[in-house]
Design a protein around this motif. Structure first.
Motif: not given
Length: 286
Positions: A228-251
């Motif tokens: 509700v605030r005039g001048g409010a600036s909001i920035r969005l960035r997608y960082l990362n994601g994963a499937t439902r599979d378990p993480p790799a052992l190396m990771a």
């Protein structure tokens, strides 16, 4: 080599004290291995389309930047205005970064997720994300969670009360305790697990746990904010994601090494008893 590495890490395990004085640190909850790996992985390309605000599903009082990653609210009175991301998700674990200066929030500053049909403009000053059944929001100034037009309590829920928030009533034998909202910094991570149907947030590097559960499965969900605030600036960035599979052992191994090293000693990576290629892998995941 594995034994040598274990000895090297153990000898330095207690030499990396935490320098964080964040009020959110004591409220952190353990993360799953899948989320821990995702949070510690390199972010995707900044221009990824999942980092874009929508030019269609947006209040007319929000101005969209040319890169579509930032919106700025016009100085309009008696209006609540929202915007959602251009792309949503139906499955997987996903993390977005939202940058919103505390000085540009005012009252009713809300971030969360919405379905496609969430209303994004209303008269008066309201909590727009969470005002009905199609959205779920965290009001940053009061720390209240909102859904279906109702406040669901403070988030994070388990916290110690500040000493200034404790008041005693001399007309009652009971002590009244009030919880003061915690100041939320500029950078907030939104964590949506569409497979588990949960939404949570990361503040100052601390995962604060599940804010909402039982989210609809198989339905496209979008990051969303309202202001509700005039001048409010909001920035969005997608960082990362994963499937439902378990993480790799190396990771998982790389994550364990970086956690043992700590942020203060990552510059000692070249001293690890590892091949240069493995050292490069560990550094590339920061």
């Amino acid at each position: 080599m594995g034994v040598s590495l274990s000895v090297w890490l153990y000898s330095r395990a207690d030499k990396s004290p935490s320098s964080s004085s964040s009020a959110f640190l004591p409220l952190a909850v353990p993360t799953s291995s899948r989320l821990a790996v995702t949070l510690n992985s390199s972010p995707v390309f900044p221009g990824d389309s999942r980092s874009h605000w929508s030019s269609v599903y947006c209040s007319p009082h929000f101005l969209l930047s040319a890169c579509k990653q930032e919106v700025t609210r016009s100085p309009v009175e008696m209006s609540s205005d929202g915007v959602r991301a251009e792309m949503g998700v139906k499955s997987g674990l996903h993390v977005w970064e939202v940058l919103w200066s505390p000085n540009h929030r005012g009252s009713h500053a809300v971030m969360g997720i919405s379905r496609q049909s969430c209303p994004l403009q209303a008269s008066g000053y309201n909590v727009l994300i969470g005002i009905e059944t199609q959205s779920w929001g965290w009001e940053l100034k009061t720390n209240q969670l909102w859904h279906d037009g109702q406040s669901l309590g403070l988030y994070p829920g388990k916290r110690r009360c500040h000493s200034e928030a404790v008041t005693q009533s001399f007309t009652s034998s009971h002590t009244k305790v009030a919880q003061t909202p915690l100041p939320v910094p500029e950078r907030i991570l939104l964590v949506l697990d569409a497979d588990a149907g949960t939404l949570g947030f990361v503040v100052d590097g601390s995962f604060l746990g599940v804010a909402f559960k039982d989210l609809p499965c198989g339905v496209e969900l979008f990051p969303a904010v309202s202001s509700v605030r005039g001048g409010a600036s909001i920035r969005l960035r997608y960082l990362n994601g994963a499937t439902r599979d378990p993480p790799a052992l190396m990771a998982l191994c790389g994550l364990s090494i970086r956690q043992c090293l700590g942020q203060q000693t990552l510059n000692q990576m070249d001293k690890l008893p590892l091949a240069p290629r493995l050292q490069h892998y560990l550094l590339s995941r920061q």
